[in-house]
Scaffold this motif. Sequence first.
Motif, PDB file in Angstrom:
ATOM      1  N   THR A 159       0.854  -1.199   0.000  1.00  0.00           N
ATOM      2  CA  THR A 159       0.000   0.000   0.000  1.00  0.00           C
ATOM      3  C   THR A 159       0.879   1.234   0.000  1.00  0.00           C
ATOM      4  O   THR A 159       2.084   1.145   0.262  1.00  0.00           O
ATOM      5  N   ALA A 160       0.249   2.366  -0.261  1.00  0.00           N
ATOM      6  CA  ALA A 160       1.013   3.603  -0.399  1.00  0.00           C
ATOM      7  C   ALA A 160       1.616   4.052   0.930  1.00  0.00           C
ATOM      8  O   ALA A 160       2.762   4.510   0.976  1.00  0.00           O
ATOM      9  N   GLU A 161       0.862   3.910   2.031  1.00  0.00           N
ATOM     10  CA  GLU A 161       1.425   4.411   3.288  1.00  0.00           C
ATOM     11  C   GLU A 161       2.590   3.557   3.776  1.00  0.00           C
ATOM     12  O   GLU A 161       3.268   3.924   4.716  1.00  0.00           O
ATOM     13  N   ARG A 162       2.805   2.425   3.128  1.00  0.00           N
ATOM     14  CA  ARG A 162       3.974   1.613   3.465  1.00  0.00           C
ATOM     15  C   ARG A 162       5.122   1.918   2.512  1.00  0.00           C
ATOM     16  O   ARG A 162       6.100   1.176   2.451  1.00  0.00           O
ATOM     17  N   GLY A 163       5.018   2.993   1.782  1.00  0.00           N
ATOM     18  CA  GLY A 163       6.062   3.330   0.819  1.00  0.00           C
ATOM     19  C   GLY A 163       6.152   2.274  -0.270  1.00  0.00           C
ATOM     20  O   GLY A 163       7.223   1.971  -0.773  1.00  0.00           O
ATOM     21  N   GLY A 164       5.007   1.681  -0.599  1.00  0.00           N
ATOM     22  CA  GLY A 164       4.959   0.698  -1.670  1.00  0.00           C
ATOM     23  C   GLY A 164       5.556  -0.651  -1.307  1.00  0.00           C
ATOM     24  O   GLY A 164       5.887  -1.445  -2.178  1.00  0.00           O
ATOM     25  N   ARG A 165       5.712  -0.917  -0.015  1.00  0.00           N
ATOM     26  CA  ARG A 165       6.329  -2.193   0.371  1.00  0.00           C
ATOM     27  C   ARG A 165       5.231  -3.202   0.734  1.00  0.00           C
ATOM     28  O   ARG A 165       4.173  -2.819   1.226  1.00  0.00           O
ATOM     29  N   ARG A 166       5.533  -4.467   0.508  1.00  0.00           N
ATOM     30  CA  ARG A 166       4.531  -5.495   0.813  1.00  0.00           C
ATOM     31  C   ARG A 166       4.546  -5.809   2.310  1.00  0.00           C
ATOM     32  O   ARG A 166       5.496  -5.504   3.004  1.00  0.00           O
ATOM     33  N   LYS A 167       3.424  -6.413   2.767  1.00  0.00           N
ATOM     34  CA  LYS A 167       3.403  -6.818   4.174  1.00  0.00           C
ATOM     35  C   LYS A 167       3.348  -8.326   4.270  1.00  0.00           C
ATOM     36  O   LYS A 167       2.945  -9.006   3.323  1.00  0.00           O
ATOM     37  N   ARG A 168       3.747  -8.845   5.438  1.00  0.00           N
ATOM     38  CA  ARG A 168       3.696 -10.299   5.645  1.00  0.00           C
ATOM     39  C   ARG A 168       2.445 -10.613   6.463  1.00  0.00           C
ATOM     40  O   ARG A 168       2.312 -10.139   7.598  1.00  0.00           O
ATOM     41  N   ILE A 169       1.517 -11.360   5.842  1.00  0.00           N
ATOM     42  CA  ILE A 169       0.259 -11.695   6.501  1.00  0.00           C
ATOM     43  C   ILE A 169       0.400 -13.062   7.177  1.00  0.00           C
ATOM     44  O   ILE A 169       0.847 -14.023   6.541  1.00  0.00           O
ATOM     45  N   TYR A 170       0.024 -13.109   8.454  1.00  0.00           N
ATOM     46  CA  TYR A 170       0.137 -14.367   9.197  1.00  0.00           C
ATOM     47  C   TYR A 170      -1.231 -15.035   9.281  1.00  0.00           C
ATOM     48  O   TYR A 170      -2.266 -14.351   9.339  1.00  0.00           O
ATOM     49  N   SER A 171      -1.244 -16.382   9.298  1.00  0.00           N
ATOM     50  CA  SER A 171      -2.506 -17.073   9.581  1.00  0.00           C
ATOM     51  C   SER A 171      -2.237 -18.294  10.467  1.00  0.00           C
ATOM     52  O   SER A 171      -1.134 -18.857  10.437  1.00  0.00           O
ATOM     53  N   ILE A 172      -3.262 -18.661  11.247  1.00  0.00           N
ATOM     54  CA  ILE A 172      -3.073 -19.739  12.214  1.00  0.00           C
ATOM     55  C   ILE A 172      -3.119 -21.082  11.494  1.00  0.00           C
ATOM     56  O   ILE A 172      -3.947 -21.299  10.606  1.00  0.00           O
ATOM     57  N   THR A 173      -2.228 -21.996  11.876  1.00  0.00           N
ATOM     58  CA  THR A 173      -2.233 -23.336  11.294  1.00  0.00           C
ATOM     59  C   THR A 173      -3.146 -24.229  12.128  1.00  0.00           C
ATOM     60  O   THR A 173      -3.657 -23.823  13.184  1.00  0.00           O
TER      61      THR A 173
END
Lengths: 890, 117
Positions: B67-81
């Motif tokens: 997203t733009a407010e992240r300076g165009g950087r991706r985020k790491r999304i976590y999910s429960i196993t």
Amino acid sequence: MSNNNPHINPPKLAIRLLQGFIKDELVEEVLGDLEEKFHKTAENKTLKKARKNYWYQVIRYIRPFAIKKFKIPGFPGQTAYDMYKHYLKISWRNLVRSKVFSSIKIGGFAIGIAACILIALYIQSEAGYDRHYTEGDRIYRVANNYQSIDGNDMWVNLHGPLKPVLEENFPEIERVSRVVLWRWGNAGENHVRALNSRNNIYEEGFFYADPELLEILEIPMIYGSQERALTGPNSIVISKSKADKYFPGQNPVGEQFILNDTPEDTYTIGGVMEDFPVNSHLQGDFILTLAERTTGPGTTGWCCTNYTYYLKLTEAADKVALEEKMVALRDTYLIDKFLEAGMTDVEDLQKHQSYYLQPVKNAYLNPENIFDGQVHGSHDLLWIFGTVAVIILIIACLNFINLSTARSIKRAKEVGLRKVVGSVRSSLIYQYLAESVFYSILSVAAAAVVAFLALPLFNSIADKTLVIPWTSLWFLPSLLIVAVLIGILSGLYPAFYLSRFNPIEALKGRATSGVKSTFFRSSMVVFQFTATVILIIGALVMHRQFEHYMNKSLGFEKEQVINLLRVNTLDETERDVLKEELLRLSTIESATLGDYLPVAGAAITNFGFQVEERKATDPGFEAARWRVDEDYLNTMSMELIAGRNFSKRASDKEAIIINERMAQQFALEDPVGTWLIDMFDGRYQVIGVVKDFHFESLVTSVRPLAMVLGKGQSTLSVKVKTDDMQGSIAAISDVWTTVKSNQPIRYSFMNERFALMYSDLLRIKELFLTFSILAIIVACLGLFALSAYTIEQRSKEISVRKILGASVNRIFTLLATDFIKLVVIASLIAVPIGWYLMDNFLNDLANRIDLSWPIFTIATLSAFVIALITISYESIKAALVNPASRLRSE
Amino acid sequence: MKETRLGDFEEVILLLVGILDQEAYAFKIAEEFESQTQRSVSIGAVHSTLNRLGEKGFLTSEMGESTAERGGRRKRIYSITASGQRVLQESRDFKVSLWNQFPAFASGNLKIEWLNL
């Protein structure tokens, strides 16, 4: 979007830092998260907070999981961490293998650093006075600033009526308070009793102040208020410790004290303040009010300058502008008052004199050298000790470097082997740097312990109450930083030197230290001993100067004179009775009632004097003016060089005795018979001239002094005929008890009070001596280890020489000469430098000693002897060893 | 062998990952933690815990969109196993069983609403 604004960006340096340590695979997501956080904070709070928070978040990412594993090129699977573990292990093994050598290395370093820690604490405490005010940058002391070609002079004393003038004319001055610290009225020391008690108790630390002082200096009150505690007539504020002493467990406000059994000096307690902190320039336990007084302090007019002024300025005030405005006010308004009061040198005043506002934080160290008669820390002393600390540190570091390189041959094989199995030079350099940092951290830890153990001794010499601030946030981290820095600095040379070895030569055992490194090592020894010899010279000169002061013939008797103090609680007839009774004792030769004594802690008064017939042309000058009785000169054994002493004649009320210096300054050929006038138009005829005697510190030269007839009220001095001081005191005490039963006798020996004046000098001398000894120890430890090492290197040579018939004597001479040569060179360098430095130091003192050859001879000889003793242990051992045992192992 | 016990802080973080679902990345989790507990926490601390939970096998993660407010950087999304869900369940059951053994509560003198969820 907010991040389109180029000004709203996270701090670049923090980003760089994060990128530096974080794992590559984490960079993107972490930077993203932090940037989101940053913009959120910037929106909700302020940009400043957001930046601060960004730094915080970055620092909090320093966690094992996130930090890059530093790979070593060419060694897959190995990280820098593993290598450093290995370096530490090797360092530890080396340390354990040669215990004596290592302990000298660490011990010498530790002593040096401990000395530096102590000096640093001392400097920190001396420079840290008066920092506890919340608005300290608005508190000032006013000083007169006299500047002319003859020199500059600053002093604090100002006129009493100046207070309302300042208050009315300068809106930028919020509060003004006058203070009287010198012995006037009841300032100084008194005998105290609570109204309902009969026993007089001796107390020190009285001074006068206006009620505003409590607010200006932000003095915290326990009982009473800052605004009102000193406003009532004859009110007094006492410190908490004194309140606990006289009125334990109760609120003493409203209670009364009588000073010196004098009913007029009854004071009502208006408040209790916290004790002054130790790092306050102003000290004391009893503040007497200057408000609504009818006599003495607080009531004088434009004639006399008796007050120190404290100001609190408003926030907007400009110090320099105010100083100028004050001068302008003086020239337009005050001058008339001065003239009315009979001031004679107004022109000189207008031409040269201005005002200076001294920030309160300077009041203790007083770098401006403002004369105020108070105890000050010495600015110069801080510089001297700072320099000494640095020199000791350098000596210790050189030791470390020296010992590390000296061991190089032992480590040469290790270096060779490491290179053969593929170590590159840079990793060897890292290894030795790591090792040196390891040693340095051990040394600093040891140094902290040494400093802790030596602190009580240091405190007693320096007359301080320092503590090691273990719990302060900055202390341990800064020690660590210092340890790492010193480790790297002193490790650099050995690291580059050791890592340079050619592996083939080294493994063959042919790596020698070479001419260049021998020269380097020798010059370090020379430097160490040069510094040591200079320090010894310094200590000797201080010692000589001190002895010189103590033994100088002063022009008066100090060994046989006893002062009975605080006789002002007796009334005048009682004092005469006491004097008569004492004179009846067989041991007492003469007695005098006089408050003016030629030692510190006695009364001081200065008057302006003129020669009457030159009144119109010569403005005269200021001289000390003493009131003494006709027995004074005799009791003090002061010598008249012309004229006669005071007698009981009625005409002697107008008689005056001046000292040689005063006669000289008036340029009087035959002073006896001349008429003098003082600043209050009193007329006196000179009846005698007394030989100059040192009535103030010997550090300054003798000032003009005039004596007139008068009786002292608080001090009675006696000259005793015998050496049995104990017996004399016992006899005097008996007489005292018959005259004054409700107050214990207080007395002092003149020679002790004299010595007290030089306690500063004594302290400098002792500190200098202590640190010179430390420097010598560190230098000798180095020399010892170095000699042990060199001799080990030459053991085969020595054995061969012995077999060929060399005597023990001859071998000892051979070995010792090398080192002695260095010490001789060091002495040759040290003597001129030491002479120059000491000559400069002494030039600031009046009555200085001359630098003579014995001082330098003793200094060099002692360095020489110490060095010789240090190296002879190993040299003699080497010379005595059976050559067969050495050569057999070939 | 990694230890598979669940610490207090870890449990909370794990639950928050579940709550936030598609929005579960380090910054959001830290924010949610602060707003739910009124305690402050650094993103680094949360990230470190997420990392540990991943090592224990309770979480997986993948890179999400930028997203733009992240300076165009991706985020790491976590999910429960699956094992993450199991360990949460076990932790809850264990606590419920403890609560039930506490006489003052088991006798029903206190109404504990969330037990009936």
